[in-house]
Design an enzyme around this catalytic site. Structure first.
Site, mmCIF file in Angstrom:
data_model
loop_
_atom_site.group_PDB
_atom_site.id
_atom_site.type_symbol
_atom_site.label_atom_id
_atom_site.label_comp_id
_atom_site.label_asym_id
_atom_site.label_seq_id
_atom_site.Cartn_x
_atom_site.Cartn_y
_atom_site.Cartn_z
ATOM 1 N N ASP A 70 57.167 19.114 90.191
ATOM 2 C CA ASP A 70 55.947 18.333 90.409
ATOM 3 C C ASP A 70 55.224 18.011 89.109
ATOM 4 O OD1 ASP A 70 55.141 20.883 89.844
ATOM 5 O OD2 ASP A 70 53.751 21.089 91.535
ATOM 6 N N GLU A 71 55.924 18.126 87.978
ATOM 7 C CA GLU A 71 55.368 17.732 86.682
ATOM 8 C C GLU A 71 56.361 16.772 86.015
ATOM 9 O OE1 GLU A 71 54.415 21.270 84.472
ATOM 10 O OE2 GLU A 71 53.230 22.108 86.121
ATOM 11 N N GLU A 131 51.954 21.096 77.086
ATOM 12 C CA GLU A 131 51.260 20.513 78.229
ATOM 13 C C GLU A 131 50.713 19.172 77.762
ATOM 14 O OE1 GLU A 131 51.346 22.006 81.084
ATOM 15 O OE2 GLU A 131 51.809 24.093 80.620
ATOM 16 N N TYR A 175 47.904 32.596 80.262
ATOM 17 C CA TYR A 175 48.258 33.230 81.533
ATOM 18 C C TYR A 175 49.602 33.905 81.365
ATOM 19 C CZ TYR A 175 51.399 29.283 82.574
ATOM 20 O OH TYR A 175 52.392 28.342 82.524
ATOM 21 N N HIS A 204 59.316 21.907 85.993
ATOM 22 C CA HIS A 204 58.711 22.006 87.322
ATOM 23 C C HIS A 204 58.801 20.645 87.992
ATOM 24 C CE1 HIS A 204 56.343 25.519 85.483
ATOM 25 N NE2 HIS A 204 57.279 26.010 86.267
ATOM 26 N N ARG A 250 60.475 31.040 85.782
ATOM 27 C CA ARG A 250 60.338 32.473 86.069
ATOM 28 C C ARG A 250 61.708 33.083 86.336
ATOM 29 N NH1 ARG A 250 56.265 30.139 85.198
ATOM 30 N NH2 ARG A 250 54.166 30.518 86.003
#
Length: 484
Positions: A123-124, A304, A282, A121, A183
């Protein structure tokens, strides 16, 4: 032809959903309005999921150009144990560079391979910085540190610091097309991602990479909350429940290796031991983690590693130190545990790319074509029946007791007397039909069911749209084009 037409119609329908004024759930969650639950799981194109990253916050992070320079510097500084290569390009043409670290980089060996992927991602970005530190540490400590030497001499580490350089440059989650790359992989339940024309170049690059390399395990680095995540497989991905895949014990073992080697991950109050099942945390569809396991025979964890998506650069050295031993121990677990060996043909003595299965676990891996070697991750402390097979040969099975150390186990398969010839496999791709000109298919019965449901939704959607439009066209006689 009929199936192709139905697939095209399916994609048109799903793309029409993407045009609706719905905010996609960036991390698979839902908002208070409930709209994410209804539509979010169908969307890969995401809106901005956090405020614009300030210029001040980006200070101290490497730009894409600086990252490329750092990658190539490692190759120049440690040419004897490293190789720099590209697996493709991003939407905007930035090279997806990989650092391979081994005592024989670029050569095929009967050794396991591990891949690290950062910056999935945009923004990570923490993973970019941490993985450069990992490569530099292995480069600097080979023949000095026992763990570094053990890793370099007994396996191949492949490090992709950024999978999403365009998203990083744009300071947003998705890539240049605003698609969430986690995704975008083919999904075992929903065929939306099966069409190659709708798949992003970064996704294609990863799929091709997994097909070409013989990865045993993998980890993708994200940032938001301090925990590591196991995965689900072959279960509905849209209800928040614990779904253990066939190798649930092995994934839990791998996740605990990481968590317990971390400075404080295992102390998490939210998740016992600092780990959780992916579906329970999730649910998502089209995730890279599931695809690696199902189609690549690769055990992948999602890590994470920070408590913020974009922490201040001053925190990066601390994050690296907190995760250093976890990353090293996770990689080293490939050779320290599990069952490893080679499969041979008895008539020729040559290695063959046979299948390896564990009785009671509905998952199989394929030995490499070059050396017939296999590397199977398993949770220690259990007894397993290991089965080797290949078309044209009689399968063989043996039982092992896996304790804390790895077990070496070779198989010599005899020709099946009922077959005059042995039909060799076409290629060493773990049964993965992921060529650029091919798509992944689900069973026709499932496809027909999905299409039936979606046709009903389409009919209801068009009926609702027609009735709504009629209220505004009673005074006008002109015909207007309608996009479906």
């Amino acid at each position: 032809m009929a199936i192709s037409g139905l697939r095209l119609l399916l994609f048109l329908l799903l793309r029409s959903f993407a045009s609706l004024p719905v905010h996609a759930a960036a991390r698979g969650g839902s908002n208070s309005s409930g709209t994410d639950e209804k539509y979010g799981s169908f969307l890969r194109n995401l809106l901005e999921d956090m405020p614009r990253i300030s210029e001040e916050l980006t200070h101290g992070y490497m730009s894409n150009l600086e990252l490329e320079i750092a990658v190539r510097a490692i190759g120049g500084r440690c040419p004897n144990i490293s190789r720099i290569y590209s697996i493709g390009k991003s939407v905007n043409g930035f090279a997806l560079l990989v650092i391979e670290i081994s005592d024989k980089p670029g050569q095929k060996e009967a050794e396991p391979s591990f891949k690290f992927i950062g910056n999935v991602h945009g923004d990570e970005p923490v993973g970019r910085e941490v993985l450069i530190n990992l490569a530099n540490w292995l480069c600097d400590n080979y023949l000095k540190d026992p763990l570094a030497t053990h890793i370099v001499e007994n396996m191949h580490i492949h490090i992709l610091p950024t999978m999403n350089p365009d998203g990083f440059a744009l300071r947003r989650r998705g890539n240049a097309n605003n698609v969430d790359l986690n995704r975008d992989f083919p999904d075992q339940f929903f065929p939306i991602n099966d069409e190659i024309n709708y798949r992003q170049p970064e996704t294609r690059a990863i799929m091709k990479w997994v097909k070409q390399e013989h990865f045993t395990a993998s980890a993708s680095l994200h940032g938001v909350i301090i925990l590591s995540i196991a995965l689900l497989k072959d279960y509905p991905s849209y209800s928040k429940q614990y779904y253990g895949c066939p190798d649930d014990k092995t994934f839990r073992y791998m996740a605990l290796v990481y968590s317990q080697s971390h400075y404080n991950m295992s102390l998490s109050k939210e998740f016992k031991g600092g780990i959780t099942n992916g579906a329970f945390w999730y649910p998502i569809y089209g995730g890279m983690q599931d695809w690696n396991y199902i189609h690549g025979g690769c055990f992948e964890l999602t890590l994470e590693i920070s408590d913020a998506k974009w922490p201040k650069a001053a925190e990066l050295p601390v994050i690296w130190e907190h995760n250093r031993m976890s990353m090293l121990n996770l990689a080293a677990s490939l050779v320290k545990t599990g069952v490893h060996g080679r499969i041979y043909a008895s008539d020729t003595g040559h290695p063959i790319p046979g299948l390896l299965m564990i009785k009671g676990i509905d998952s199989e891996i394929r030995a490499s074509r070059t050396y017939g070697d296999y590397h199977r991750m398993l949770a220690p402390g259990e007894s397993y029946e290991v089965i080797a097979s290949m078309e044209g040969f009689r399968p063989k099975a043996t039982r092992i007791v896996l304790e804390e150390e790895a077990v070496s186990l070779d198989f010599i398969l005899d020709l099946d007397g009922g077959n005059g010839q042995v039909k060799m496999l076409r290629n060493d791709n773990y049964g993965c039909s992921c060529d650029d000109d091919k798509v992944f298919h689900i069973q026709e019965a499932h496809l027909e069911l999905y299409l039936l449901v979606l046709f009903i939704l389409l009919a209801l959607y068009l009926l609702f749209k027609r009735r709504t439009a009629s209220k505004f066209t009673t005074r006008h006689s002109q015909k207007r084009p309608t996009a479906v």
